[in-house]
Design a protein around this motif. Structure first.
Motif, PDB file in Angstrom:
ATOM      1  N   ASP A 176      15.777   9.412  41.810  1.00 53.33           N
ATOM      2  CA  ASP A 176      15.240   8.514  40.783  1.00 53.33           C
ATOM      3  C   ASP A 176      13.764   8.800  40.540  1.00 53.33           C
ATOM      4  O   ASP A 176      13.298   8.826  39.403  1.00 53.33           O
ATOM      5  CB  ASP A 176      15.397   7.043  41.209  1.00 53.33           C
ATOM      6  CG  ASP A 176      16.806   6.536  40.944  1.00 53.33           C
ATOM      7  OD1 ASP A 176      17.584   7.296  40.325  1.00 53.33           O
ATOM      8  OD2 ASP A 176      17.116   5.416  41.377  1.00 53.33           O
ATOM      9  N   ALA A 177      13.042   9.016  41.638  1.00 49.20           N
ATOM     10  CA  ALA A 177      11.607   9.304  41.514  1.00 49.20           C
ATOM     11  C   ALA A 177      11.407  10.652  40.811  1.00 49.20           C
ATOM     12  O   ALA A 177      10.506  10.804  39.975  1.00 49.20           O
ATOM     13  CB  ALA A 177      10.957   9.316  42.894  1.00 49.20           C
ATOM     14  N   ILE A 178      12.260  11.611  41.142  1.00 45.94           N
ATOM     15  CA  ILE A 178      12.144  12.930  40.503  1.00 45.94           C
ATOM     16  C   ILE A 178      12.433  12.818  39.004  1.00 45.94           C
ATOM     17  O   ILE A 178      11.703  13.358  38.169  1.00 45.94           O
ATOM     18  CB  ILE A 178      13.101  13.945  41.172  1.00 45.94           C
ATOM     19  CG1 ILE A 178      12.634  14.213  42.607  1.00 45.94           C
ATOM     20  CG2 ILE A 178      13.195  15.233  40.372  1.00 45.94           C
ATOM     21  CD1 ILE A 178      13.554  15.118  43.414  1.00 45.94           C
ATOM     22  N   ARG A 179      13.484  12.091  38.686  1.00 50.88           N
ATOM     23  CA  ARG A 179      13.816  11.908  37.268  1.00 50.88           C
ATOM     24  C   ARG A 179      12.692  11.210  36.513  1.00 50.88           C
ATOM     25  O   ARG A 179      12.338  11.575  35.395  1.00 50.88           O
ATOM     26  CB  ARG A 179      15.086  11.066  37.120  1.00 50.88           C
ATOM     27  CG  ARG A 179      16.346  11.815  37.429  1.00 50.88           C
ATOM     28  CD  ARG A 179      17.464  10.824  37.710  1.00 50.88           C
ATOM     29  NE  ARG A 179      18.586  11.483  38.325  1.00 50.88           N
ATOM     30  CZ  ARG A 179      19.606  11.998  37.644  1.00 50.88           C
ATOM     31  NH1 ARG A 179      19.642  11.917  36.344  1.00 50.88           N
ATOM     32  NH2 ARG A 179      20.577  12.612  38.266  1.00 50.88           N
ATOM     33  N   LEU A 210       9.325  19.458  42.402  1.00 49.64           N
ATOM     34  CA  LEU A 210       9.622  18.077  42.811  1.00 49.64           C
ATOM     35  C   LEU A 210      10.734  18.021  43.855  1.00 49.64           C
ATOM     36  O   LEU A 210      10.825  17.064  44.618  1.00 49.64           O
ATOM     37  CB  LEU A 210      10.012  17.238  41.579  1.00 49.64           C
ATOM     38  CG  LEU A 210       8.865  16.877  40.627  1.00 49.64           C
ATOM     39  CD1 LEU A 210       9.414  16.410  39.275  1.00 49.64           C
ATOM     40  CD2 LEU A 210       7.967  15.793  41.227  1.00 49.64           C
ATOM     41  N   LEU A 211      11.578  19.056  43.875  1.00 46.30           N
ATOM     42  CA  LEU A 211      12.695  19.083  44.838  1.00 46.30           C
ATOM     43  C   LEU A 211      12.275  19.519  46.240  1.00 46.30           C
ATOM     44  O   LEU A 211      13.071  19.426  47.177  1.00 46.30           O
ATOM     45  CB  LEU A 211      13.794  20.028  44.337  1.00 46.30           C
ATOM     46  CG  LEU A 211      14.703  19.482  43.235  1.00 46.30           C
ATOM     47  CD1 LEU A 211      15.637  20.590  42.741  1.00 46.30           C
ATOM     48  CD2 LEU A 211      15.524  18.302  43.757  1.00 46.30           C
ATOM     49  N   GLU A 264      19.208  10.943  29.451  1.00 46.59           N
ATOM     50  CA  GLU A 264      18.640   9.623  29.755  1.00 46.59           C
ATOM     51  C   GLU A 264      17.552   9.250  28.733  1.00 46.59           C
ATOM     52  O   GLU A 264      17.322   8.082  28.448  1.00 46.59           O
ATOM     53  CB  GLU A 264      17.976   9.628  31.139  1.00 46.59           C
ATOM     54  CG  GLU A 264      18.942   9.599  32.317  1.00 46.59           C
ATOM     55  CD  GLU A 264      18.260   9.995  33.642  1.00 46.59           C
ATOM     56  OE1 GLU A 264      18.994  10.316  34.575  1.00 46.59           O
ATOM     57  OE2 GLU A 264      17.009  10.004  33.709  1.00 46.59           O
ATOM     58  N   MET A 265      16.870  10.276  28.225  1.00 46.63           N
ATOM     59  CA  MET A 265      15.793  10.023  27.255  1.00 46.63           C
ATOM     60  C   MET A 265      16.322   9.956  25.824  1.00 46.63           C
ATOM     61  O   MET A 265      15.543   9.879  24.871  1.00 46.63           O
ATOM     62  CB  MET A 265      14.739  11.145  27.351  1.00 46.63           C
ATOM     63  CG  MET A 265      13.994  11.170  28.676  1.00 46.63           C
ATOM     64  SD  MET A 265      13.030  12.706  28.882  1.00 46.63           S
ATOM     65  CE  MET A 265      11.636  12.380  27.807  1.00 46.63           C
ATOM     66  N   GLY A 266      17.630  10.044  25.679  1.00 45.64           N
ATOM     67  CA  GLY A 266      18.209   9.994  24.331  1.00 45.64           C
ATOM     68  C   GLY A 266      18.089  11.305  23.582  1.00 45.64           C
ATOM     69  O   GLY A 266      18.145  11.341  22.349  1.00 45.64           O
TER      70      GLY A 266
END
Ligand code: RM4
Ligand code: MN
Length: 386
Positions: free
Chosen positions: A3-6, A311-312, A352-354
């Motif tokens: 979630d934090a990465i996203r 980020l991973l 998720e951002m449309g």
């Protein structure tokens, strides 16, 4: 964790250069492309397309005088209407006959004054557009040993920089960019990060260094420079691009995606990815043979991929391996992250951002490429004027 990465990927901000949308080439030939913008407004419209399909590129850097207009506040309002904002203002003191022997370091005080006046004009433009950053790159230098005093040129540079610094508004800053060589071949007056850093340190907190990834000697460890400047609070921005040989200005991540990952790993480790860190991630590229808007979209995606991999990185595991002196283990943690295919993750983040998960394909189907070719007939295509 994911979630934090996203969230970090959704919040990433990449700044686009207006000049990437104009015609460009090498010193041998500038190749014109159909549909290329004729005005600053058309460049901003093209940049807005890149933002529309990627969702993370809402800023457009201007280059003065290439993007000179009568009313900068109006240009900023035009950008806002298209859902983007004006980013940094790039000064240009390298395209006037007067600057043959330098701009702010020219031995002739008249030429120095002219160059400083242009830089001050850029501060004023930045105030009108609501831009924080005034970006300075100097082509100044010498071609032959003995041509001019290296030390005197540093004095002239320091004087010019402090004049510009004094004009800065409360929330503005000077971003000083260095370049190893070209167009000067013997000495450049700001050849490296150390020189830029020393000048910025003297100027004060509103002066920071720009790392243009293409402006180093082959083999330079750019991530070391990133780590050092971040630690000192002196990294202001990147000009991202990639190089095989010199200042190639190819798409970021094209020549060496692993280097881009290593850079982003330093950024993420230092907590500098968020816009609140004050580090700008600009592109500084020229698309000489490839179509420009898709090339900018691809570049943004390349930065996103390197960022997602950074980020991973499992920081707890990395830290443990480093403390234990586990050389291979620590290296394996980084390589595991680098070797992860992050494209599915980024596709999900876009949804998720449309957004369409495949920005390049979505742009190609949008009708915009055909629209600009049919509408932009006549007028003078924008170019870098070299
Ligand atoms: C320079 C430098 C500047 C860019 C110009 C077009 O080499 O990289 O950042 O504005 O080129
Ligand atoms: Mn640059």
């Amino acid at each position: 964790m994911t979630d934090a990465i996203r969230a970090a990927l959704r919040g990433q901000r990449i700044e686009l250069p207006s000049w990437a949308f104009g015609n460009s080439g090498t010193r041998f030939k500038v190749f014109a492309q159909p549909g290329v913008p004729r005005t600053p407004e058309e460049k901003i419209a093209d940049a807005a397309q890149v933002h529309k399909f990627t969702g993370v590129a809402p800023l457009v850097s201007l280059h003065i005088p290439w993007d000179k207009v009568d009313d900068y506040a109006k240009l900023a309002a035009y950008a806002a209407d298209l859902g983007v904002r004006i980013g940094g203002i790039n000064a240009n003191v390298f395209q006037d006959d007067d600057y043959k022997l330098g701009s702010v370091t020219n031995p002739d005080p008249r030429v120095r004054r002219k160059a400083i006046d242009h830089l001050l004009e850029c501060v004023d433009i930045a105030q009108a557009t609501g831009s924080r950053d005034v970006k300075l790159w100097f082509s100044d230098g010498t071609n032959y040993p003995g041509q001019d005093s290296i030390r005197a040129r540093q004095d002239r540079l320091a004087e010019a920089l402090s004049t510009v610094y004094d004009r800065l508004g409360e929330n503005q800053r000077i971003l000083l960019e260095y370049k190893l060589f070209e167009p000067a071949f013997y000495t450049m007056d700001v050849p490296d990060w150390g020189t830029a850093y020393a000048h910025c340190l003297r100027l004060g907190t509103k002066a920071q260094v720009v790392i243009d990834t293409g402006h180093h000697a082959p083999g330079t460890n750019i991530e070391f420079i990133v780590a050092f400047l971040l630690r000192e609070g002196k990294l202001g921005a990147f000009d991202l691009n990639s190089r095989f040989y010199a200042d190639d200005d190819l798409m970021v991540g094209a020549a060496d995606p692993f280097q881009l990952f290593r850079i982003m790993h330093e950024i993420v480790s230092a907590g500098a990815l968020d816009a609140s860190s004050g580090v700008s991630f600009m592109l500084d590229q020229c698309h000489t043979i490839e179509p420009k808007i898709p090339a900018q979209i691809r570049s943004v995606m390349n930065v996103q991929e390197a960022t997602a991999k950074a980020l991973l990185v499992d920081h707890a595991a990395l830290d443990a391996a480093q403390r234990a002196g586990d050389v291979l283990g620590a290296n394996a943690v980084l390589m595991d992250a680098y070797n992860t295919d992050v494209r599915p993750l980024l596709a999900e983040v876009r949804e998720e951002m449309g957004l369409n998960p495949d920005p390049v394909a979505a742009y190609a189907r949008s009708g915009y490429p055909q629209k600009i070719v049919s509408e932009r007939v006549g007028g003078k295509q924008a170019g870098w004027g070299a």
